[in-house]
Design an enzyme around this catalytic site. Structure first.
Site, PDB file in Angstrom:
ATOM      1  N   HIS A 130     -10.729   1.042 -14.290  1.00 27.62           N
ATOM      2  CA  HIS A 130     -12.054   0.956 -13.694  1.00 27.62           C
ATOM      3  C   HIS A 130     -12.622  -0.440 -13.912  1.00 27.62           C
ATOM      4  CE1 HIS A 130     -12.403   5.270 -12.976  1.00 27.62           C
ATOM      5  NE2 HIS A 130     -11.720   5.407 -14.096  1.00 27.62           N
TER       6      HIS A 130
ATOM      7  N   CYS B 101     -12.385  -1.526  -9.502  1.00 29.19           N
ATOM      8  CA  CYS B 101     -13.558  -1.647  -8.647  1.00 29.19           C
ATOM      9  C   CYS B 101     -14.207  -3.011  -8.903  1.00 29.19           C
ATOM     10  CB  CYS B 101     -14.580  -0.557  -8.967  1.00 29.19           C
ATOM     11  SG  CYS B 101     -14.076   1.073  -8.411  1.00 29.19           S
TER      12      CYS B 101
END
Ligand code: NAG
Ligand code: NAG
Ligand code: NAG
Length: 448
Positions: A151, A192
Site C-alpha cells: 500500500h 497507490c
C-alpha cells in the site's frame, strides 16, 4: 601463496562440473553482477497479492539466471500457511498459474520486515550483516534491481507495522550512490500514489531509473480478483504486467523502455510513471533481471478483473456475503463489513475534524478546500516530519493502511504554509493536539 600451478588444477576440477562463468556470477565478463531486493510490505490474507507478486518476481529472476545468493527477499510470510488459504503451502499469482512460493528464499520475515531493515539492506549495513542477515554487497559496477509491492499514499509506502517516507527512501538511494554501492539501479514500485515517492525528489543524474504503478494522485489496482476459492486478488495490475512480460521474453532482446511500454498497455486502471535517469531505459531488461533465456512462458493475460486496491477488503467481504451458504455465515461477514465501513467513516470524519482544527489554528482558511485539492508534493523533507508525527500521534498507517488515502491533505498544508523551523515545530504540536482530540483517543481497530 598461491601459484598459478596450484590454482589451475582447482579451476579444472571445478569447471568439470560447473562452467567457470557460473562460478563468477552472471555477466561477470561484462564487468558487473546483478543483485536484487524484493519486498512485500504487507501482511494478512486480504493482502495476499503483494507476497504473490514478490514470490513471482523471485521466480522471474531465478528463471533468468540471477543466482539465489544475489537476491534478498523481505516478506512477512504469513500467506502460504494462512488458515484461509485453500492451497496450504502454495501461493499463486495468476488463475491456474504455477505455485510461485516454491523455493523462494526468505531472508527477512515477520517482524523483520521493517523500513529500518529495508534501508539497512540497501546501504549494506554492517550491523545487519554481522547478525548474519543478508544485505547488498554490490559495488561501483554492479547492477541493482529493487522491487516493492504494498500500500501507499502521498510520499509514503507501507510496511507491516510502519511506513517509509519518500524522503527517507530517496536519502538512502543518494547514500548508495555517494558510497558507490551500485553502478546502475532500477526500481519498480507497486503502490497507490506511488508516483509521489519519486516525483520532485529522485535525482535524474545518479544512474537510477524508477517506474511506479500509479501517478502521485491515484490508486493502483489489484487484479485476478475473481478466484472464488482463494477469495482475494492474486496480483496487482502493474506488477503482473511486468512479471508476465518478463516471463514471456528473452530479456537480452528487450529494453527497459519496451518493458515499460508493455506495462503501460497492460495496466489499464492507473498510469504507470517513469522517474530518474530515463536514458537508462535504453538498457536491456536482462541487465537487471538476468540474461539467461530460461524457460519462456507464454503470457497468461486472463481478463484481469481489477479492483481499486483501497476497496479490495470491502469488495471481498461483499462477495463472501453473496456466496455464503446460510444466513449465519452471511451475517458473520456482514458484521465484519459494517465494522469496516464504520471504521472508515470514523477515520474520514476524524481527518476532516483535524484539518478543521488546524485551519482554526491558522494553517488554512477552508478545511473543505484542503480536503478537495491536491498540491504536488515538493518539500518531501518537511512532509516526512509531518507524516511521522501523524503516524506516532494519530494512527499507525502501516497497520491502518486506509489512512494513507488522506495524507495528501497534510501535504497540501506543508506546501501552502512554507514552514520554517519554528513554525514547523508549532505545527507539529498543533497536529498532535488535533490527533488526540479526534482520532488517537477514540482508537478504532476496525480501520484497515
Ligand atoms: C482453471 O482450471 C479449471 C480446471 O482446469 C478450469 O475449469 C477453470 O476455468 C480455470 N480457470 C481459469 C480462470 O482459467
Ligand atoms: C518563521 O516564520 C515566522 C512566520 O512567518 C516568522 O515570524 C519568524 O520570524 C520566522 N522564524 C525564523 C527563524 O525565520
Ligand atoms: C522545506 O521546508 C523547510 C522548513 O520546514 C525549509 O527549510 C526547506 O528549505 C524547504 N525545502 C524546500 C526544497 O523547499
Amino acid at each position: 601463496m598461491f601459484s598459478l600451478l596450484t590454482i589451475f588444477p582447482i579451476l579444472f576440477t571445478l569447471s568439470a562440473a560447473t562452467p567457470l562463468a557460473d562460478l563468477l556470477g552472471p555477466k561477470s565478463n561484462a564487468g558487473y553482477n546483478i543483485q536484487a531486493v524484493l519486498i512485500a510490505g504487507s501482511n494478512e490474507y486480504y493482502n495476499y497479492r503483494h507476497q504473490a507478486d514478490v514470490c513471482h518476481a523471485y521466480q522471474v529472476l531465478r528463471n533468468h539466471g540471477v543466482p539465489a545468493e544475489n537476491i534478498i527477499v523481505m516478506m512477512y510470510d504469513d500467506i502460504a500457511n494462512d488458515p484461509e488459504n485453500p492451497f496450504p503451502g502454495k501461493i499463486f499469482n495468476a488463475p491456474n498459474g504455477s505455485d510461485v512460493y516454491a523455493g523462494v528464499s526468505k531472508d527477512y520475515t515477520g517482524e523483520e520486515v521493517t523500513p529500518q531493515n529495508f534501508l539497512g539492506v540497501l546501504k549494506g549495513d554492517k550491523a545487519l550483516a554481522a547478525k548474519g542477515k543478508k544485505v547488498l554487497t554490490s559495488g561501483p559496477n554492479d547492477h541493482v534491481f529493487i522491487y516493492f509491492a504494498d500500500h501507499g499514499g502521498t510520499g509514503l509506502i507501507g510496511f507491516p507495522s510502519d511506513t517509509l517516507s519518500s524522503d527517507d527512501l530517496n536519502k538512502a538511494l543518494v547514500y548508495m550512490h555517494d558510497n558507490k554501492l551500485y553502478g546502475k539501479l532500477t526500481f519498480y514500485m507497486e503502490a497507490c500514489e506511488s508516483g509521489s515517492m519519486f516525483e520532485n525528489i529522485l535525482p535524474d543524474n545518479i544512474n537510477i531509473y524508477a517506474t511506479t504503478a500509479a501517478n502521485s494522485e491515484e490508486s493502483s489496482y489489484g487484479c485476478y480478483c475473481d478466484d472464488p476459492k482463494i477469495g482475494t486478488c492474486l496480483g496487482d495490475e502493474y506488477s503482473v504486467a511486468w512479471l508476465e512480460d518478463s516471463d514471456s521474453h528473452d530479456l537480452t532482446k528487450e529494453t527497459l523502455k519496451q518493458q515499460f511500454k508493455d506495462v503501460v498497455k497492460h495496466t489499464p486502471s492507473s498510469h504507470p510513471q517513469e522517474f530518474g535517469q530515463k536514458s537508462l531505459a535504453s538498457l536491456e531488461v536482462s541487465q537487471f533481471q538476468g540474461e539467461k533465456a530460461g524457460k519462456i512462458h507464454s503470457p497468461r493475460r486472463h481478463p484481469r478483473s481489477s479492483v481499486n486496491s483501497r476497496d479490495i477488503p470491502l469488495v471481498m467481504l461483499k462477495r463472501k456475503i453473496k456466496r455464503a451458504n446460510d444466513a449465519a455465515e452471511a451475517s458473520v461477514h456482514a458484521k465484519k463489513l459494517y465494522t469496516m465501513i464504520a471504521g472508515r467513516r470514523f477515520l474520514e470524519s476524524g481527518i476532516k475534524k483535524i484539518i478543521s482544527q488546524l485551519c482554526s489554528n491558522g494553517y488554512c482558511s477552508d478545511a473543505q478546500q484542503v480536503m478537495s485539492t491536491r498540491r504536488p508534493l515538493v518539500n518531501h523533507s518537511t512532509y516526512s516530519k509531518v507524516a511521522k508525527k501523524f503516524q506516532s500521534s494519530c494512527l499507525n498507517l502501516g497497520i491502518h493502511t486506509h489512512g494513507m488515502k488522506f495524507m495528501y491533505a497534510f501535504a497540501n498544508l506543508v506546501e501552502s504554509n512554507n514552514f520554517n523551523e519554528s513554525t514547523l515545530t508549532r505545527f507539529l504540536e498543533d497536529l498532535e493536539r488535533a490527533c488526540n482530540n479526534h482520532i488517537a483517543d477514540h482508537g478504532f481497530k476496525a480501520i484497515v
